[in-house]
Design a protein around this motif. Structure first.
Motif, mmCIF file in Angstrom:
data_model
loop_
_atom_site.group_PDB
_atom_site.id
_atom_site.type_symbol
_atom_site.label_atom_id
_atom_site.label_comp_id
_atom_site.label_asym_id
_atom_site.label_seq_id
_atom_site.Cartn_x
_atom_site.Cartn_y
_atom_site.Cartn_z
ATOM 1 N N GLY A 253 0.691 -1.308 0.092
ATOM 2 C CA GLY A 253 0.080 -0.016 -0.051
ATOM 3 C C GLY A 253 0.998 1.314 0.025
ATOM 4 N N VAL A 254 2.072 1.236 -0.556
ATOM 5 C CA VAL A 254 2.801 2.435 -0.592
ATOM 6 C C VAL A 254 3.290 2.840 -2.003
ATOM 7 C CG1 VAL A 254 5.168 3.456 -0.094
ATOM 8 C CG2 VAL A 254 4.085 1.697 1.621
ATOM 9 N N GLU A 255 2.871 3.972 -2.318
ATOM 10 C CA GLU A 255 3.211 4.743 -3.674
ATOM 11 C C GLU A 255 4.611 4.632 -4.096
ATOM 12 O OE1 GLU A 255 3.427 8.981 -4.533
ATOM 13 O OE2 GLU A 255 1.459 8.595 -5.336
ATOM 14 N N THR A 256 5.068 4.413 -5.309
ATOM 15 C CA THR A 256 6.016 4.186 -5.848
ATOM 16 C C THR A 256 6.722 5.635 -5.942
ATOM 17 O OG1 THR A 256 5.770 1.925 -6.799
ATOM 18 C CG2 THR A 256 7.833 3.186 -7.585
ATOM 19 N N SER A 257 7.213 6.281 -4.887
ATOM 20 C CA SER A 257 7.712 7.713 -5.191
ATOM 21 C C SER A 257 8.736 7.922 -4.032
ATOM 22 C CB SER A 257 6.700 8.843 -4.915
ATOM 23 O OG SER A 257 6.175 8.716 -3.677
ATOM 24 N N ALA A 258 9.852 8.622 -4.275
ATOM 25 C CA ALA A 258 10.876 9.038 -3.172
ATOM 26 C C ALA A 258 10.018 9.646 -2.060
ATOM 27 C CB ALA A 258 11.689 9.944 -3.777
ATOM 28 N N LEU A 259 8.935 10.297 -2.032
ATOM 29 C CA LEU A 259 8.523 10.863 -0.886
ATOM 30 C C LEU A 259 7.702 9.852 -0.187
ATOM 31 C CD1 LEU A 259 7.078 13.212 0.635
ATOM 32 C CD2 LEU A 259 5.268 13.482 -1.016
ATOM 33 N N ILE A 287 11.041 17.856 -1.197
ATOM 34 C CA ILE A 287 11.743 18.522 -0.245
ATOM 35 C C ILE A 287 10.817 19.273 0.907
ATOM 36 C CG2 ILE A 287 13.610 20.219 0.446
ATOM 37 C CD1 ILE A 287 14.977 19.461 -2.272
ATOM 38 N N ALA A 288 10.066 20.211 0.364
ATOM 39 C CA ALA A 288 9.076 20.854 1.330
ATOM 40 C C ALA A 288 8.492 19.979 2.278
ATOM 41 C CB ALA A 288 8.528 21.833 0.571
ATOM 42 N N PRO A 289 7.691 19.049 1.782
ATOM 43 C CA PRO A 289 6.763 18.104 2.747
ATOM 44 C C PRO A 289 7.516 17.273 3.711
ATOM 45 C CG PRO A 289 6.670 17.433 0.422
ATOM 46 C CD PRO A 289 7.542 18.545 0.461
ATOM 47 N N LEU A 290 8.618 16.960 3.344
ATOM 48 C CA LEU A 290 9.487 16.012 3.953
ATOM 49 C C LEU A 290 10.420 16.965 5.281
ATOM 50 C CD1 LEU A 290 10.867 13.293 1.818
ATOM 51 C CD2 LEU A 290 9.015 12.895 3.462
ATOM 52 N N GLU A 291 10.863 17.921 4.619
ATOM 53 C CA GLU A 291 11.493 18.961 5.626
ATOM 54 C C GLU A 291 10.218 19.433 6.730
ATOM 55 O OE1 GLU A 291 14.455 20.520 6.122
ATOM 56 O OE2 GLU A 291 15.675 19.872 4.296
ATOM 57 N N THR A 297 15.875 16.915 3.858
ATOM 58 C CA THR A 297 16.054 16.107 2.489
ATOM 59 C C THR A 297 16.742 17.167 1.432
ATOM 60 O OG1 THR A 297 13.695 15.331 3.014
ATOM 61 C CG2 THR A 297 14.487 15.496 0.428
ATOM 62 N N VAL A 298 17.489 16.585 0.887
ATOM 63 C CA VAL A 298 18.414 17.084 -0.388
ATOM 64 C C VAL A 298 18.312 16.517 -1.559
ATOM 65 C CG1 VAL A 298 20.716 17.421 -1.007
ATOM 66 C CG2 VAL A 298 20.176 17.844 1.464
ATOM 67 N N ALA A 299 18.297 17.289 -2.575
ATOM 68 C CA ALA A 299 18.141 16.612 -4.204
ATOM 69 C C ALA A 299 19.483 16.780 -4.926
ATOM 70 C CB ALA A 299 17.126 17.458 -5.023
#
Length: 334
Positions: A253-259, A287-291, A297-299
């Protein structure tokens, strides 16, 4: 934090191997004497034709020794498969799971030492002495904890699902047989507790990282550790870098995304694992939501294209642990 003396990396096979190569080479180029401990998944392990096969351990060992087959992504470079062909002629083993002749030498060695009573961790230490690999490899457990996949066609070993069926059968669950009685291998908890930095390699979160963290005591040790925990996303632009992580993530049940993978691992601020997270430039929107959730979070570019890019990824992970990178990947200070 300036002085990093001990780095502990948790992960699986191919992605972990590439990351460890970059980390080792970065430390060598920087004349940094830090010790690297690699705690490696054993959930892919199995018995086949009377031999104990350890795919992730072997993948990492061969890569660090410089003898891996980079084209196939597994096994020894330049290997032949005469013995596998002969086994198939005798009807022994799995015809869809071939092993190279040099690779079989490793499996025979491991099995012989197991029969003599040595635990897997001692065998790994002995076998890795053959090459100057520059990393201390630790199987997460000496016990047999094998990952099985539940599908509509029944339950099967992970290797059958992945190698025979190419992950085409939709998984509904992943089961770790032997988990309840398993214990961390000697040195595993100590490597976590003594670490100045803990890194989660870009490995499949469900069938590589979870089987490591699920060994009783391991997740708790990471949660208790005073070291910062930084992960590297195995997802770039909504797609897997290698393997079948998308099917595995969907099954739980987890989306395939880095977030979504970062949220699956969780922020340490809220009882999860992560202090920091590396995403690819294309995933900078995470970055913003995880921060805001407490994950620094760094790209940065995350494709392991060659030695220099692998080194750059490892350097960035350490910089995040040191708190020396801005979200856009700019290095701050020293």
């Amino acid at each position: 934090m300036e002085d990093i003396r001990t780095i502990t990396v948790l992960g699986g096979g191919v992605g972990n191997a590439r990351f460890l190569l970059g980390l080792r080479d970065h430390l060598a180029a920087a004349s940094d004497p830090a010790t690297v401990n690699a705690i490696i998944n054993v959930g892919d392990d199995m018995w086949l034709a009377g031999l104990r096969i350890t795919p992730d351990l072997d993948t990492v060992m061969y890569a660090l020794a410089g003898v891996n087959d980079v084209q196939r992504g597994w096994g020894r470079v330049g290997d032949t498969e005469r013995v596998s062909a002969e086994l198939q002629a005798w009807g022994v083993g799995w015809p869809w799971f071939t092993l190279g002749d040099l690779d079989l030498g490793a499996h025979i060695t491991r099995t012989a030492l197991l029969r003599e009573g040595l635990p897997l961790s001692a065998i790994v230490e002995r076998m890795t002495e053959r090459w100057p690999i520059g990393v201390r490899m630790l199987p997460v457990s000496d016990d047999e904890v094998e990952t099985h996949v539940v599908t509509a066609e029944g339950e099967m070993h992970f290797q059958e699902w992945w190698t025979r069926h190419r992950a085409a059968l939709e998984p509904t669950a992943f089961v770790s047989h032997g988990l309840e009685s398993a214990q961390p291998a000697p040195g595993v908890l100590e490597a976590i507790e003594a670490a100045d930095v803990i890194l989660l390699a870009p490995s499949n979160p469900i069938v590589s990282l979870d089987p490591v963290l699920s060994i009783p005591g391991v997740r708790d040790a990471v949660l208790r550790a005073s070291a910062p925990v930084v992960g590297v996303s195995p997802i770039i632009g909504g797609a897997v870098v290698r393997g079948m992580a998308d099917q595995c993530l969907t099954a739980v049940g987890v989306e395939t995304s880095a977030l979504a993978v970062a949220r699956y691992l969780g922020s340490r601020r809220d009882g999860g694992l992560l202090d920091g997270w590396l995403v690819d430039d294309v995933d900078a929107a995470a970055i913003a939501p995880l921060e805001s959730e407490g994950i620094s979070t760094v790209a940065v570019p995350l494709w392991f294209r060659d030695g220099p890019t692998s080194i750059a990824i490892a350097r960035a992970a350490l910089a995040v642990a040191r708190g020396r990178m801005s979200p856009d990947g700019t290095t701050l200070g020293r």
